[in-house]
Motif scaffolding. Structure first.
Motif, PDB file in Angstrom:
ATOM      1  N   ARG A 293       0.845  -1.184   0.000  1.00  0.00           N
ATOM      2  CA  ARG A 293       0.000   0.000   0.000  1.00  0.00           C
ATOM      3  C   ARG A 293       0.885   1.241   0.000  1.00  0.00           C
ATOM      4  NH1 ARG A 293      -0.153  -1.332   5.647  1.00  0.00           N
ATOM      5  NH2 ARG A 293       0.525   0.478   6.893  1.00  0.00           N
ATOM      6  N   ARG A 294       0.263   2.376  -0.178  1.00  0.00           N
ATOM      7  CA  ARG A 294       0.980   3.643  -0.175  1.00  0.00           C
ATOM      8  C   ARG A 294       0.468   4.479   0.999  1.00  0.00           C
ATOM      9  NH1 ARG A 294       3.278   5.145  -5.273  1.00  0.00           N
ATOM     10  NH2 ARG A 294       5.179   6.302  -4.832  1.00  0.00           N
ATOM     11  N   ASP A 295       1.351   4.885   1.901  1.00  0.00           N
ATOM     12  CA  ASP A 295       0.998   5.789   2.994  1.00  0.00           C
ATOM     13  C   ASP A 295       1.572   7.156   2.658  1.00  0.00           C
ATOM     14  OD1 ASP A 295      -0.272   3.793   4.322  1.00  0.00           O
ATOM     15  OD2 ASP A 295       1.317   3.425   5.778  1.00  0.00           O
ATOM     16  N   ALA A 296       0.758   7.989   2.019  1.00  0.00           N
ATOM     17  CA  ALA A 296       1.235   9.293   1.547  1.00  0.00           C
ATOM     18  C   ALA A 296       2.365   9.065   0.561  1.00  0.00           C
ATOM     19  CB  ALA A 296       1.661  10.175   2.713  1.00  0.00           C
ATOM     20  N   GLY A 297       3.630   9.238   0.974  1.00  0.00           N
ATOM     21  CA  GLY A 297       4.746   9.062   0.060  1.00  0.00           C
ATOM     22  C   GLY A 297       5.312   7.662   0.010  1.00  0.00           C
TER      23      GLY A 297
END
Length: 436
Positions: A293-297
């Protein structure tokens, strides 16, 4: 087990006799197949998806081979080249991929006998028998092969052939990052942060890695090469951090071996493990990736580590998990493949990576590569399926035997021999097209 007809493949109809043999792929093994066919006076058409011969090798051209030149040049190709004034490079020198293309593949592809038969920018999308799907038997062996292609501008074409040799390699079909072999859940969310194996860390792709956290996933030699380049980049670019993530408890495939005759490969494992011991590479072992997944950057890889749910955060992911054959275009052909490694069934026991290293693979040819679909062969790296134990010299002997059989020379086709370097644990996942 399905019976395979191994009788000499003399043309069965006047029409078949007028058709060429189609070779898929203009890498080293595909061009070697073409050279052998030309020497035997057989018509051949070579189809290459890339813009030039050796297109896949060019992509990892900054990487040096483990094998010296004496193992990298096919004998028939050498004869054709030397007749045109070509000189063999220093036999004991190990070239880079770019040097291999420039000094061998490009001159070979430029020979008039090959150039006039080579079509680039043409991707094979399907192979079948004319007027037949895989369920139809009557008259099958006498029916021409149909090779459907798509050109770079999107045009769809159909070629007919008396036989087909698939030497397309595996470079374009890397294994997924997920440990279960399925496409990684969440891959679309992080795709722009994932690179193919063997990026040019110190050259073309430098800006992508400089000053960032990079995680290399995979336990083979392509992973090791990239890790060492990243360590060098970290020395030059502050803030560059390097992580090596593997699903096993130990990276056995890059472990050095005193039995390895390929000195470059033997030293590779020592250098990587030394960098881990010095703290230049963070080793995350026993990590089975489930999703991302992507957490912001940042990118977050989610998985299990020693039975516990775990997460790993990074900026860039290098997918060095190896390669697999693209079998989708061959769906309408009658293939006999091993259930585990997806190699031809007779070949699979000879190349099982749990038993064999590169140097312990027995010589093999048309018999081990044959399928129920008479006149169709998978050769080169793709013939090894998911086994990472391929050497170019093996592929050259494969196509020598196969082309002899297609010419009706069963005696020559059946006499196989091979000189290989002695090796310990090995892998040629460095190039996916038979590089070492």
């Amino acid at each position: 087990m399905t019976l395979i007809d191994l009788a000499p493949s003399a043309p069965r109809t006047d029409r078949l006799a007028t058709l060429p043999i189609v070779v898929i792929g203009a890498g080293p093994v595909g061009l070697a197949a073409a050279a052998h066919l030309i020497e035997r006076g057989l018509d051949v058409t070579i189809l290459e998806a890339g813009a030039d011969a050796g297109a896949s090798v060019r992509e990892w051209g900054h990487t040096r081979f483990f094998s010296p030149w004496r193992y990298l040049v096919d004998p028939a190709a050498r004869r054709l080249l030397e007749a045109a004034g070509w000189r063999h490079p220093s036999p004991e020198r190990m070239p880079t991929g770019a040097e291999f293309v420039e000094r061998y593949l490009t001159p070979l592809a430029a020979l008039p006998a090959i150039a006039e038969r080579l079509r680039t920018g043409v991707r094979v999308t399907a192979v079948s028998r004319e007027g037949m799907d895989r369920t139809r038997t009557r008259g099958r062996a006498a029916a021409p092969f149909v090779v459907r292609t798509r050109t770079a501008d999107g045009a769809i074409e159909r070629l007919t052939a008396r036989a087909v040799i698939d030497a397309s390699g595996t470079w374009s079909t890397p294994n997924p990052l997920a440990s279960d072999g399925l496409e990684l859940e969440g891959i679309d969310e992080i795709r722009d942060a994932v690179t193919h194996a063997l990026p040019d860390v110190l050259g073309r792709d430098r800006d992508r890695f400089a000053g960032r956290r990079t995680t290399v996933v995979g336990a083979g030699h392509s992973a090791a090469n990239t890790l060492l380049d990243l360590v060098e980049l970290a020395r030059r670019e502050p803030g560059t951090r390097v992580t090596w993530l593997i699903r096993n408890a130990r990276a056995a495939r890059v472990a050095a071996s005193a039995d390895d005759d390929l000195a470059g490969r033997a030293a590779l494992g020592d250098r990587v493990h030394a960098a881990v011991a010095e703290g230049l590479i963070e080793l995350v072992d026993g990590f089975e990736i489930l999703s991302a997944r992507r957490d912001a950057g940042p990118v977050v890889l989610v998985g299990h580590r020693r039975g516990e749910l775990a997460e790993h955060e990074t900026d860039v992911v290098v997918n060095a998990t190896g390669f697999r054959p693209d079998l989708a275009p061959l769906r309408e052909l009658r293939l006999e493949l091993d259930d585990i490694v997806e190699a031809p069934r007779r070949l699979a026991p000879l190349i099982d990576p749990n038993v064999h290293s590169c140097g312990t693979v027995e010589p093999h040819g048309f018999r081990e590569l044959a399928h129920p679909e008479q006149g169709f062969f998978i050769v080169g790296m793709k013939s090894y399926g998911r086994a990472p134990t391929f050497l170019l010299a093996t592929g050259y002997e494969q196509v020598r035997s196969v082309t002899a059989w297609l010419a009706g020379d069963t005696e020559s086709a059946s006499t196989v021999s091979l000189e290989l370097p002695a090796t310990g644990v090995c892998s040629t996942d460095i190039g996916g097209s038979g590089c070492c």
